[in-house]
Scaffold this motif. Structure first.
Motif, PDB file in Angstrom:
ATOM      1  N   LYS A  69       0.836  -1.191   0.000  1.00 44.45           N
ATOM      2  CA  LYS A  69       0.000   0.000   0.000  1.00 44.45           C
ATOM      3  C   LYS A  69       0.876   1.248   0.000  1.00 44.45           C
ATOM      4  N   THR A  70       0.623   2.089  -0.978  1.00 45.34           N
ATOM      5  CA  THR A  70       1.372   3.338  -1.071  1.00 45.34           C
ATOM      6  C   THR A  70       0.571   4.318  -1.915  1.00 45.34           C
ATOM      7  N   THR A  71       1.088   5.512  -2.065  1.00 52.31           N
ATOM      8  CA  THR A  71       0.444   6.550  -2.860  1.00 52.31           C
ATOM      9  C   THR A  71       1.442   7.079  -3.879  1.00 52.31           C
ATOM     10  N   PRO A  72       0.979   7.815  -4.897  1.00 47.60           N
ATOM     11  CA  PRO A  72       1.935   8.397  -5.852  1.00 47.60           C
ATOM     12  C   PRO A  72       3.009   9.235  -5.167  1.00 47.60           C
TER      13      PRO A  72
END
Length: 297
Positions: A69-72
């Motif tokens: 799980k990560t974001t840009p």
């Protein structure tokens, strides 16, 4: 068998699986040891490309698909910003951070283990991965991979099943290490080139899977099958480990008592407690062997 402490909580399951395979008529088992290290690529080397003027690495980092799980913005930070800033952080500061990390991971460490961890942090050097030779050396000299191979050798002795490690083949290591790091991220995916090579050999649902498996549930089931955490209560006294200065017994006991609550939600708890239990069992078995040997004499 006391030739090597099994510090992985999945070791018992791995040995049992090999035994069943041998009983089923299998001749050799292929391990995945080194696969992640070899084919994941080095996303942080996107920062090196940017430093050389390749601005395309910024959108590449933002769009890179990874199995966590990560974001840009998180990917931009992990693969571009932090590696670039990390090069500016003095080695002394990096070593101090490593010392703090060791203390957090092993708050129950005894004086001899503390001494070892302090020496490890003090000798830390920034890993160089810019050239094929550096990438090959980092894999060839990785002690954790050597430990995994040694543990499989022990499994082989226990079960009669030969184990091979295709991802650690020297020719394969040399070939993949020589590839441009960005090539391993083919299609904007972590392990992208490996996924491409597996076309037609794996179901698409497996080949293009976005997430990564967690072993926490399996570990809990193994623990329950063995009688629960209470089955290890005697080991948690850490008598042999404390004698050698490896463990502060009262501190380990506190961590052990908190373990059942932590393991419900976080498999990281296993790496904080299980290795200590495994080492204590190993030391007791060795001590018993020595006692038996003296009795025979």
């Amino acid at each position: 068998n006391t030739s090597l402490p099994m510090i992985s909580p999945g070791a018992a399951g791995g040995a049992l699986l090999l035994r069943h395979a041998r009983e089923g008529g299998a001749d050799v088992a292929l391990s995945g040891t080194g696969g992640d290290d070899l084919f994941d690529g080095y996303p942080r080397l996107l920062a090196e490309e940017l430093a050389r003027g390749n601005l395309r690495t910024i959108p590449s980092a933002i769009r890179l698909r990874v199995p966590w799980k990560t974001t840009p913005l998180g990917r931009l930070s992990s693969f571009i910003v932090r590696p670039l800033l990390g090069r500016l952080v003095p080695t002394a500061v990096q070593r101090a951070r490593r010392k703090r990390k060791h203390r957090a991971q092993s708050p129950w460490a005894g004086p001899r283990l503390v001494e070892f961890l302090e020496a490890d942090a003090t000798s830390w050097q920034r890993l160089q991965l810019a050239t094929p030779t550096e990438r090959f050396d980092s894999l060839a000299k990785a002690t954790y991979l050597a430990d995994a191979v040694e543990q499989y050798a022990q499994f082989s002795t226990m079960t009669g099943m030969r184990v091979a490690h295709p991802f650690l083949d020297e020719g394969l290591l040399e070939l993949v290490s020589a590839l441009p790091p960005t090539m391993l991220l083919h299609g904007g995916r972590l392990r992208g080139l490996f996924r491409l090579a597996a076309r037609g050999a794996l179901p698409e649902t497996v080949r293009l899977r976005e997430n990564k498996a967690s072993f926490a549930l399996a570990y809990r089931e193994v623990l329950e099958a063995g009688g629960g955490i209470a089955a290890f209560d005697d080991l948690a006294t850490m008598t042999e480990s404390a004698k050698l200065g490896l463990v502060d017994a009262p501190k380990f006991r506190a961590a052990f008592q908190a373990f059942p609550r932590a393991v419900i939600k976080d498999e990281i708890a296993w790496t904080h407690v299980w290795p200590g239990l495994a080492m204590e069992g190993f030391l007791r078995a060795r001590a018993q062997l020595a006692t038996d040997h003296r009795a025979k004499q």
